[in-house]
Design an enzyme around this catalytic site. Sequence first.
Site, PDB file in Angstrom:
ATOM      1  CB  THR A 190      71.950 -50.227  21.424  1.00  0.00           C
ATOM      2  OG1 THR A 190      72.916 -49.370  22.049  1.00  0.00           O
ATOM      3  CG2 THR A 190      72.700 -51.419  20.877  1.00  0.00           C
ATOM      4  CB  ILE A 191      72.997 -44.917  19.507  1.00  0.00           C
ATOM      5  CG1 ILE A 191      73.104 -44.541  20.987  1.00  0.00           C
ATOM      6  CG2 ILE A 191      71.639 -44.536  18.964  1.00  0.00           C
ATOM      7  CD1 ILE A 191      73.190 -43.044  21.211  1.00  0.00           C
ATOM      8  CG  ASP A 192      75.551 -47.056  23.798  1.00  0.00           C
ATOM      9  OD1 ASP A 192      75.783 -45.905  23.405  1.00  0.00           O
ATOM     10  OD2 ASP A 192      74.973 -47.312  24.868  1.00  0.00           O
TER      11      ASP A 192
ATOM     12  CG  MET B 230      75.493 -40.030  24.472  1.00  0.00           C
ATOM     13  SD  MET B 230      73.784 -40.476  23.994  1.00  0.00           S
ATOM     14  CE  MET B 230      72.843 -39.309  24.992  1.00  0.00           C
ATOM     15  N   GLY B 231      78.428 -43.036  25.044  1.00  0.00           N
ATOM     16  CA  GLY B 231      78.994 -44.380  24.996  1.00  0.00           C
ATOM     17  C   GLY B 231      79.808 -44.660  26.243  1.00  0.00           C
ATOM     18  NE  ARG B 232      77.536 -43.470  31.374  1.00  0.00           N
ATOM     19  CZ  ARG B 232      77.759 -42.360  32.072  1.00  0.00           C
ATOM     20  NH1 ARG B 232      78.391 -42.407  33.218  1.00  0.00           N
ATOM     21  NH2 ARG B 232      77.352 -41.198  31.620  1.00  0.00           N
TER      22      ARG B 232
ATOM     23  CD  GLU C 288      78.105 -40.889  27.957  1.00  0.00           C
ATOM     24  OE1 GLU C 288      77.553 -39.806  28.190  1.00  0.00           O
ATOM     25  OE2 GLU C 288      77.470 -41.956  27.787  1.00  0.00           O
TER      26      GLU C 288
ATOM     27  CG  LEU D 212      71.727 -31.858  20.029  1.00  0.00           C
ATOM     28  CD1 LEU D 212      72.720 -30.788  19.597  1.00  0.00           C
ATOM     29  CD2 LEU D 212      70.332 -31.493  19.563  1.00  0.00           C
TER      30      LEU D 212
ATOM     31  NE  ARG E 191      68.126 -40.751  23.424  1.00  0.00           N
ATOM     32  CZ  ARG E 191      68.049 -41.041  24.704  1.00  0.00           C
ATOM     33  NH1 ARG E 191      68.989 -41.772  25.252  1.00  0.00           N
ATOM     34  NH2 ARG E 191      67.048 -40.627  25.440  1.00  0.00           N
TER      35      ARG E 191
END
Lengths: 404, 404
Positions: free
Chosen positions: A136-138, A180-182, A237, A296, A298
């Site tokens: 996961t990129i998060d 990104m990253g909620r 975000e 972009l 990810r």
Amino acid sequence: MGSGKILVAQGGGPTAVINQSLVGVALEARRFREVTRVYGAQFGVRGIVNEDFLDLTQETSNNLELVAATPASALGSTRDKPDLKYCEEIFKVLRAHEIEHFFYIGGNDSSDTVRIVSEQARAAGYPLRAIHIPKTIDNDLVGNDHTPGFPSAARFVAQAFAGANLDNASLPGVYVGVVMGRHAGFLTAASALGKKFPDDGPHLIYLPERVFSLDSFLADVKAMYEQHGRCVIAVSEGIHDASGEPIATLLAKEVERDAHGNVQLSGTGALADLLCDEIRAKLGIKRVRGDTFGYLQRSFIGCVSDVDQREAREVGEKAVQFAMWGGRDGSVAIRRTGFYSVDYDLLPLAAVAGKTRTMEDEFIAASGTDITDAFRLYLRPLLGSGMPDAFRLRPAPVPKILKR
Amino acid sequence: MGSGKILVAQGGGPTAVINQSLVGVALEARRFREVTRVYGAQFGVRGIVNEDFLDLTQETSNNLELVAATPASALGSTRDKPDLKYCEEIFKVLRAHEIEHFFYIGGNDSSDTVRIVSEQARAAGYPLRAIHIPKTIDNDLVGNDHTPGFPSAARFVAQAFAGANLDNASLPGVYVGVVMGRHAGFLTAASALGKKFPDDGPHLIYLPERVFSLDSFLADVKAMYEQHGRCVIAVSEGIHDASGEPIATLLAKEVERDAHGNVQLSGTGALADLLCDEIRAKLGIKRVRGDTFGYLQRSFIGCVSDVDQREAREVGEKAVQFAMWGGRDGSVAIRRTGFYSVDYDLLPLAAVAGKTRTMEDEFIAASGTDITDAFRLYLRPLLGSGMPDAFRLRPAPVPKILKR
């Protein structure tokens, strides 16, 4: 056991290195004499239910290596989050195909799927070995020093801000970059690694781990703009107010754009645009620009951490080794053992499944709008080799003649 | 002539290689015995008027090389577009500092500034040699095969779409990527170079050289989505209707978001968001995502064409050579001489200044939503070496058991 059939699938949002894990499984599995076939399910768990399998055993190692170096999910992915019934369907197919080992590469939701399927197999007395492979990129999986995919996305964000800072220094103004990253701010925090000189941006970083106040934000921006004549800002975000309400929603209401009741705020450029509007309106700064990094960060091809590539390959290889020799189901996890080196553990699925890690307090500066050296030390080795660097002309002013 | 003083400045939007041209001027100039000092004006023409000069002669060649490899304008830039009076101020300063050679790196507007200053010097009988050095990611300078800065930005766009296509194939849906270029579609067209397999995206490309119709757009998207189960779309920020009205403005009106009269449409994510709204509403497709590449496409550090770097260096070097040996003012231009090789001309300033090149018809497919092989052949060598590549698993389906 006897069929020697293995199944691997990819779930959730793609990353730059998720195919390394896939190929790690495929190639490592072939080294075990008890493995006869390696199947890949297309489009994640949905492909299992539909029996859409590719026989990866018929692939060449050359093409597998080329696919490993290609970003996004080569097998296809899905956003399906299986419930008990869905998992029963999965299990039914695994049983029909005599799959004995199931590897699922994904994030929180995927680990939970593996957990449920694992329990169903046990309850049915079916000999299944089920392993979750992290991705996961998060960077929000608990029990992991970090997760494959995050380092490459972090590298993109760091490079993006290094460039945005140079651009903003050339044509001064305010720049807002939404990342990104909620729930977890790791990726937004990575923007700080784009900084080189003390007066470089990002000058302010807003994370979902801290409550966002529009008034403080505007005061921060004003102060930085007065100090530097410009201001570069990294915004997650997921920023929200004290009640947990997303800022994008609040601002959209404030400027009355919500009349239709269907203004979509996630996955759009709205948050950046709304924050820029506020800065323009309240601070009277003319040159204000906003970018939303969107997909972009990810998916961009050609921005990858070699450390991330190697580790993503290794979690795939270790998953197979744990499955063959470990005697229990679990989730592969990365543990840091040196500066910089890692080793791999097999955690119980219940320890990882459905849980969310957020940024530790030691990584966030007291101001709440910057990161600490501890985070810098944590992240730097993950970004890998060959990071682009920025240089400046040195000051050597020429005496004025007309305006001396 | 006698002072041996040279002045160089950078104007307009930064690029990934504009510092190569700066350093090309600085290092080449030092090879001429008549040159005593190389000054750099900070923040373009504004720095000239303010006499904000750095003495580049005091820089080391090592640091100049490091700066050359750094994106954005090392001297700082400006959006000022000088009129006659402004140019008189420039000329006054040049005269006071006994500047004998003036090099200005920039786009259309910058070449026009050089033209006016050149004429004023001639009229005043002042011995000034004024040379314009080309730079623009828009590739819209006439008389040039292409312009330095465009190849690196094109490479970013091609890599971005190569990645977006893979991401979209993993999680199928519609993806809209909005690319810079208000009048010229070259940069948007570069998205096509991210394509490898016949069914890869971008499946549709919308350029400012063609009239945009929302109905045709929706019909195109529907057809592609039905054919591929997904659709990747490249859109120029400059798309407009037959009357020249920007589509972003039209759509904003249509959804009545223009109530405040101050919705900013350029430099925001609005166009992508509005097109996505239309696709969702009119075609009933659920997974629709939009990205606006924004400043990343011109500022991202670490995505640069080595061909672009070399040529940007050369236009700087040639500018000095033309100035020293050519005996006339002008604009340096790139001419293609082979597949692939270039040479440099010095065009009259009036031939370049204030003119805008758009995409030639031979580069645009008859459909109006794709590019031709002629464009592919034109652009490919400019992107340079080491382009990342994408690979797929080969089909080897496993027979179904439950659903056979």
